[in-house]
Write a protein that holds these residues in place. Structure first.
Motif, PDB file in Angstrom:
ATOM      1  N   ALA A 119      59.199 116.477  46.948  1.00 49.60           N
ATOM      2  CA  ALA A 119      59.647 116.901  45.621  1.00 49.60           C
ATOM      3  C   ALA A 119      59.657 118.423  45.518  1.00 49.60           C
ATOM      4  N   ALA A 120      58.622 119.065  46.066  1.00 54.64           N
ATOM      5  CA  ALA A 120      58.574 120.530  46.042  1.00 54.64           C
ATOM      6  C   ALA A 120      59.718 121.119  46.859  1.00 54.64           C
ATOM      7  N   ARG A 121      60.020 120.521  47.984  1.00 60.56           N
ATOM      8  CA  ARG A 121      61.106 121.012  48.836  1.00 60.56           C
ATOM      9  C   ARG A 121      62.439 120.981  48.099  1.00 60.56           C
ATOM     10  N   ARG A 122      62.587 120.043  47.200  1.00 66.60           N
ATOM     11  CA  ARG A 122      63.832 119.905  46.435  1.00 66.60           C
ATOM     12  C   ARG A 122      63.850 120.780  45.183  1.00 66.60           C
ATOM     13  N   ARG A 168      57.504 118.960  38.769  1.00 65.90           N
ATOM     14  CA  ARG A 168      56.638 117.911  38.246  1.00 65.90           C
ATOM     15  C   ARG A 168      57.031 116.578  38.862  1.00 65.90           C
ATOM     16  N   VAL A 169      56.005 115.749  39.125  1.00 65.46           N
ATOM     17  CA  VAL A 169      56.223 114.396  39.638  1.00 65.46           C
ATOM     18  C   VAL A 169      55.604 113.415  38.648  1.00 65.46           C
ATOM     19  N   VAL A 170      56.312 112.315  38.378  1.00 68.76           N
ATOM     20  CA  VAL A 170      55.886 111.335  37.383  1.00 68.76           C
ATOM     21  C   VAL A 170      55.854 109.949  38.021  1.00 68.76           C
ATOM     22  N   ILE A 171      54.864 109.146  37.635  1.00 65.20           N
ATOM     23  CA  ILE A 171      54.808 107.747  38.057  1.00 65.20           C
ATOM     24  C   ILE A 171      54.562 106.876  36.824  1.00 65.20           C
ATOM     25  N   LEU A 172      54.904 105.602  36.953  1.00 63.47           N
ATOM     26  CA  LEU A 172      54.621 104.605  35.916  1.00 63.47           C
ATOM     27  C   LEU A 172      53.676 103.565  36.505  1.00 63.47           C
ATOM     28  N   ALA A 173      52.514 103.390  35.884  1.00 64.43           N
ATOM     29  CA  ALA A 173      51.531 102.399  36.327  1.00 64.43           C
ATOM     30  C   ALA A 173      51.390 101.322  35.264  1.00 64.43           C
ATOM     31  N   ARG A 174      51.034 100.126  35.681  1.00 65.14           N
ATOM     32  CA  ARG A 174      50.831  99.043  34.728  1.00 65.14           C
ATOM     33  C   ARG A 174      49.450  99.139  34.092  1.00 65.14           C
ATOM     34  N   GLU A 175      49.394  98.885  32.786  1.00 66.25           N
ATOM     35  CA  GLU A 175      48.128  98.947  32.049  1.00 66.25           C
ATOM     36  C   GLU A 175      47.114  97.938  32.587  1.00 66.25           C
ATOM     37  N   ALA A 217      70.961 101.274  45.492  1.00 65.11           N
ATOM     38  CA  ALA A 217      71.388 102.045  44.325  1.00 65.11           C
ATOM     39  C   ALA A 217      70.290 102.999  43.862  1.00 65.11           C
ATOM     40  N   LEU A 218      69.025 102.564  43.927  1.00 67.75           N
ATOM     41  CA  LEU A 218      67.914 103.443  43.555  1.00 67.75           C
ATOM     42  C   LEU A 218      67.775 104.609  44.524  1.00 67.75           C
ATOM     43  N   LEU A 219      68.058 104.343  45.798  1.00 70.51           N
ATOM     44  CA  LEU A 219      67.922 105.379  46.826  1.00 70.51           C
ATOM     45  C   LEU A 219      69.058 106.394  46.783  1.00 70.51           C
ATOM     46  N   ALA A 220      70.183 106.015  46.217  1.00 70.67           N
ATOM     47  CA  ALA A 220      71.373 106.863  46.296  1.00 70.67           C
ATOM     48  C   ALA A 220      71.195 108.257  45.676  1.00 70.67           C
ATOM     49  N   PRO A 221      70.595 108.398  44.480  1.00 70.42           N
ATOM     50  CA  PRO A 221      70.522 109.744  43.879  1.00 70.42           C
ATOM     51  C   PRO A 221      69.606 110.710  44.622  1.00 70.42           C
ATOM     52  N   GLY A 222      68.434 110.241  45.043  1.00 76.98           N
ATOM     53  CA  GLY A 222      67.461 111.175  45.609  1.00 76.98           C
ATOM     54  C   GLY A 222      66.811 110.744  46.899  1.00 76.98           C
ATOM     55  N   GLY A 223      67.182 109.569  47.422  1.00 75.29           N
ATOM     56  CA  GLY A 223      66.587 109.109  48.670  1.00 75.29           C
ATOM     57  C   GLY A 223      65.146 108.682  48.499  1.00 75.29           C
ATOM     58  N   GLY A 224      64.441 108.629  49.625  1.00 76.87           N
ATOM     59  CA  GLY A 224      63.048 108.212  49.584  1.00 76.87           C
ATOM     60  C   GLY A 224      62.361 108.522  50.894  1.00 76.87           C
ATOM     61  N   LEU A 225      61.158 108.011  51.029  1.00 79.58           N
ATOM     62  CA  LEU A 225      60.369 108.179  52.252  1.00 79.58           C
ATOM     63  C   LEU A 225      59.966 106.803  52.760  1.00 79.58           C
ATOM     64  N   LEU A 226      60.020 106.643  54.070  1.00 75.79           N
ATOM     65  CA  LEU A 226      59.650 105.388  54.717  1.00 75.79           C
ATOM     66  C   LEU A 226      58.625 105.686  55.803  1.00 75.79           C
ATOM     67  N   PRO A 252      65.315 111.498  40.862  1.00 77.73           N
ATOM     68  CA  PRO A 252      65.392 112.677  39.990  1.00 77.73           C
ATOM     69  C   PRO A 252      65.601 112.251  38.537  1.00 77.73           C
ATOM     70  N   ALA A 253      64.842 112.869  37.627  1.00 79.55           N
ATOM     71  CA  ALA A 253      64.997 112.551  36.210  1.00 79.55           C
ATOM     72  C   ALA A 253      66.315 113.124  35.722  1.00 79.55           C
ATOM     73  N   GLY A 254      67.129 112.282  35.090  1.00 81.73           N
ATOM     74  CA  GLY A 254      68.445 112.731  34.667  1.00 81.73           C
ATOM     75  C   GLY A 254      68.414 113.843  33.648  1.00 81.73           C
ATOM     76  N   ASP A 255      67.431 113.829  32.743  1.00 74.63           N
ATOM     77  CA  ASP A 255      67.392 114.811  31.663  1.00 74.63           C
ATOM     78  C   ASP A 255      66.500 116.002  31.972  1.00 74.63           C
ATOM     79  N   ARG A 256      65.757 115.934  33.087  1.00 73.41           N
ATOM     80  CA  ARG A 256      64.897 117.059  33.458  1.00 73.41           C
ATOM     81  C   ARG A 256      65.099 117.356  34.934  1.00 73.41           C
ATOM     82  N   HIS A 257      65.758 118.462  35.205  1.00 71.82           N
ATOM     83  CA  HIS A 257      66.099 118.784  36.586  1.00 71.82           C
ATOM     84  C   HIS A 257      64.882 119.196  37.406  1.00 71.82           C
ATOM     85  N   ASP A 258      63.765 119.469  36.711  1.00 70.40           N
ATOM     86  CA  ASP A 258      62.571 119.894  37.432  1.00 70.40           C
ATOM     87  C   ASP A 258      61.602 118.744  37.684  1.00 70.40           C
ATOM     88  N   THR A 259      62.023 117.503  37.388  1.00 70.06           N
ATOM     89  CA  THR A 259      61.123 116.352  37.455  1.00 70.06           C
ATOM     90  C   THR A 259      61.657 115.286  38.407  1.00 70.06           C
TER      91      THR A 259
END
Length: 319
Positions: A106-109, A113-120, A46-55, A70-77
């Protein structure tokens, strides 16, 4: 060893899940536990369905994975999610290569901007992302959000186009900006800087600063001066400050040729401009100091403009 990075979709959910489980299980225990440890083949699909991934596959065995969401509210992210390298494959630079591949995808698409979430609780992980050019943009316990612009990749067919690219980049610059140029002899670094100087409206013809280490080109108007530096013999920002350039670098635009490896000491925010020959063929052997321009008409260039630091997060680098 046969290493390959593949674009994948939901059909590769089992392989992506195997990498995610191995990578996240090897991390220190967290409270609350990492969401990745609760993933199933169905949830990964389900996570892969909207934008795929790299393996990343090594001799047929999955060893690295990332999901591009892809960020739902920001088409450039685009968010990079479930990023991981199998512990058995670490120590080979695969993580950095996978980040670069993710940025390129991401640039090809069309993302900017690219965003990640890291643990504190994982400062080493946050350090890795900072080293890859990401800047903290938000903090919502237990996560730190970090972002960076995607690199801009351009085909440049001639010396005139290289100068024009420099002029266009100049329109995006302001006082205190630093550009770090890299590329082999004759790649076009000085040609690019000539266009930059024209765009900034500075005095004097821009030439290679090799034998004087640095030149200052004052503005002909009210814009910033251009400081053009050859960093081949410099050890860091302290040595640059010692050059007694008779100008405040915070008030100028500084261009550093041969600056790779010194960039972190020169500025937290910078544009890294990498110039390569499109054919991959080396030019004629010359002394490093000459840096004369080969014929771009016979050997076009690829220019990658990589923006690092908070200064560039919301800047428009469409050129």
């Amino acid at each position: 060893m046969s290493l390959e990075t593949r674009r994948v979709g939901p059909e590769a959910a089992a392989d992506v899940l195997a990498v995610v489980k191995a990578a996240f299980a090897d991390r220190p225990p967290l409270d609350p536990p990492a969401d990745a440890l609760a993933e199933t083949e169905q949830s990964v699909a389900a996570l892969l369905a909207p934008g795929g991934g790299l393996l990343v596959v090594d001799d047929g065995r999955p060893v690295g994975a990332v999901i591009l969401d892809p960020a739902g509210d920001r088409h450039d992210t685009v968010y990079l999610r479930r990023f991981g390298i199998d512990p058995a494959a670490r120590g080979r630079g695969l993580a950095r290569d996978l980040v670069r591949s993710g940025l390129g995808e991401a640039a090809r698409r069309g993302a900017r901007r690219v965003v990640i979430l890291a643990r504190e609780e994982l400062p080493r992980t946050a350090r890795f992302w900072r080293d890859m050019g990401f800047t903290e943009t938000d903090r919502r316990a237990p996560y730190v959000e970090m972002a960076r612009p995607v690199p801009v990749r351009l085909d440049v067919a001639s010396a005139d186009e290289m100068r024009d690219l420099g002029r266009r980049v100049a329109r995006r610059l302001r006082r205190g900006d630093v550009l770090v140029l890299s590329g082999e002899l004759g790649a076009g670094k000085t040609t690019f800087t000539q266009g930059l100087g024209e765009g900034l409206g500075v005095r004097g013809g821009v030439t290679s600063p090799t034998f004087v280490i640095a030149r200052v080109h004052p503005s002909l108007g009210d814009g910033p001066a251009l400081v053009h530096v050859d960093a081949y013999r410099l050890g860091g920002r302290a040595e640059l400050d010692d050059l007694d350039l008779d100008t405040d670098l915070d008030e100028a635009v500084t261009v550093v040729e041969w600056g790779t490896g010194l960039a972190e000491g020169l500025a937290d925010a910078r544009l890294e401009v990498r110039i390569t020959r499109a054919t991959g063929q080396a030019g004629p052997a010359t002394d490093r100091g000459a840096d004369r321009e080969a014929d771009p008409e016979a050997d076009p260039r690829v220019v990658e403009i990589d923006a690092v630091g908070a200064r560039w997060l919301d800047a428009d680098l469409a050129l």
